[in-house]
Design an enzyme around this catalytic site. Structure first.
Site, PDB file in Angstrom:
ATOM      1  N   HIS A 120      -0.080   0.638  -0.230  1.00  0.00           N
ATOM      2  CA  HIS A 120      -0.762   0.576  -1.195  1.00  0.00           C
ATOM      3  C   HIS A 120      -2.100   1.484  -1.191  1.00  0.00           C
ATOM      4  O   HIS A 120      -2.533   1.413   0.059  1.00  0.00           O
ATOM      5  CB  HIS A 120      -1.155  -0.996  -1.799  1.00  0.00           C
ATOM      6  CG  HIS A 120      -1.757  -1.611  -0.445  1.00  0.00           C
ATOM      7  ND1 HIS A 120      -3.116  -1.589  -0.131  1.00  0.00           N
ATOM      8  CD2 HIS A 120      -1.284  -2.390   0.191  1.00  0.00           C
ATOM      9  CE1 HIS A 120      -3.466  -2.265   0.742  1.00  0.00           C
ATOM     10  NE2 HIS A 120      -2.305  -2.779   1.151  1.00  0.00           N
ATOM     11  N   GLU A 224       2.956  -8.732   2.583  1.00  0.00           N
ATOM     12  CA  GLU A 224       2.224  -8.108   3.986  1.00  0.00           C
ATOM     13  C   GLU A 224       2.693  -9.594   4.795  1.00  0.00           C
ATOM     14  O   GLU A 224       2.974 -10.640   4.333  1.00  0.00           O
ATOM     15  CB  GLU A 224       0.810  -8.117   3.558  1.00  0.00           C
ATOM     16  CG  GLU A 224      -0.080  -7.918   4.828  1.00  0.00           C
ATOM     17  CD  GLU A 224       0.355  -6.557   5.703  1.00  0.00           C
ATOM     18  OE1 GLU A 224       1.618  -6.555   6.219  1.00  0.00           O
ATOM     19  OE2 GLU A 224      -0.479  -5.559   5.808  1.00  0.00           O
TER      20      GLU A 224
END
Length: 384
Positions: A120, A224
């Site tokens: 990202h 994550e």
């Protein structure tokens, strides 16, 4: 009350159940398999020699996929003489044909996929860690939702992060038109906002082939590594759907985050176990070859480890392609370390910014203002 370890075990079991617990484990052609609850497993290998990121001579620090044709090495393939005898095709067209040949000639238990894995763009949590420093971030600030000016719980992209996605979007536009780079056939994203937004800003506006529309699937296990940081806590399903109505969710996706609890952190081996599980799910259900994954630095690091790729760290907005060979082995146990042997761990914190931190953990100040006072003070003086 179930601990995070139990949630993860349940989720891993559920992914097998969805695929059909106890079925044959047979691949359909060279593209799919069904989960058999431990009677077969998929073994992954990175096929190196095709991307600069595979090479030990390539330094991840400062490497930019945008300036290097996504890292595709300028080389010949064994299929060139029949496919491109007049040398008119681009490097990507010749590589695409080579990968097609690999799948065509593979045994019934083997398949090849290209994973386009993108981290990202910069989020407010990244900016906050840079501002406060990693010790203070890990031990104190990351446990807050924000500082009153900036919010980093399930962080959104900063302007720098948006700029990184704009750069990625322009790169893909150029690659599709000029290099004839294969567009992804399937898109997957972490459920965290910085990833769903990055995927949207990168791909949604592209003139994609009609048979390869941008219809991402959100998968829980692409998130994550789960720490006590609030940036690792995802928003609920209703919110994500309101932000991106065209996105789809895997069948097992829950309304609320059942993994993050702000007390326990996921151990590395446990993260690798869920990375293996999400790869198994994608390779089992998705018959496509060209796969886009938008995720995080830690999760991509875990995926690369499971795939047998050399370590290759990605800065925000960077990406890495991997040619993967997957083999379905039947009637033998998965040699991977069981997730039950990798319990989550309690993470201590400080009630105010720490003196420092290190391998032994946080070194908290002996006397410091209360949490509420520090938050109030910070909110009046800090923004980014």
């Amino acid at each position: 009350m179930l601990l995070p370890t139990h949630f993860l075990l349940l989720a891993l079991s559920q992914s097998c159940f969805v695929l059909g617990m106890g079925e044959s484990g047979k691949w359909e052609g060279t593209s799919r398999m069904t989960c058999t609850g431990g009677t077969s497993f998929i073994d992954y290998t990175t096929v190196s020699g095709f991307f600069l990121q595979d090479e030990t001579s390539t330094d991840p620090k400062g490497f930019d996929y945008i300036t290097t044709n996504y890292g595709l090495i300028n080389r010949e393939y064994s299929t060139d003489s029949s496919f491109d005898p007049e040398s008119k095709m681009t490097q990507w067209q010749r590589f695409e044909h080579y990968v097609e040949a690999l799948n065509r000639d593979a045994g019934k238990n083997t398949q090849y996929k290209i994973l386009y894995m993108m981290r990202h763009g910069e989020g407010f949590h990244n900016a906050a860690e840079s501002y406060y420093g990693t010790p203070a971030w890990n031990c104190y600030w990351s446990e807050l939702d924000g500082n009153g000016t900036s919010v980093w719980a399930d962080a959104l992209l900063t302007q720098s992060g948006i700029d990184q996605t704009t750069k990625a979007n322009g790169f893909w536009h150029s690659q599709l038109v000029n290099e004839r780079m294969p567009a992804p056939e399937s898109y997957y994203s972490s459920p965290l906002s910085r990833c769903t937004t990055t995927a949207n800003l990168t791909f949604a506006s592209l003139a994609l082939p009609a048979d390869r529309p941008f219809t991402p699937v959100i998968k829980e296990f692409l998130r994550e590594g789960i720490s006590i940081h609030t940036c690792d806590r995802r928003s609920n399903k209703t919110y994500i759907q309101s932000m991106f109505p065209s996105y789809r969710f895997e069948e097992s996706f829950t309304e609320h985050d059942e993994l993050w609890n702000g007390t326990f952190a996921e151990a590395g081996a446990a993260q690798n176990a869920r990375s293996k599980a999400v790869l198994d799910d994608i390779f089992s259900k998705d018959g496509n070859t060209w796969i886009s994954i938008t995720s995080h630095s830690g999760e991509i690091r875990s995926l690369l480890s499971v795939l047998g790729h050399r370590p290759f760290s990605l800065s925000t907005g960077q990406a890495i392609p991997v040619l993967v060979r997957a083999r379905n082995h039947r009637k033998i146990e998965d040699p991977a370390t069981p997730v039950s042997d990798s319990p989550w761990v309690f993470e201590p914190t400080c009630t105010s910014p720490p003196v420092t931190s290190g391998a032994a953990g946080c070194v908290c100040a002996t006397a410091s203002p209360t949490l509420s006072v520090m938050s109030s003070l910070a909110s009046s003086t800090i923004s980014f």
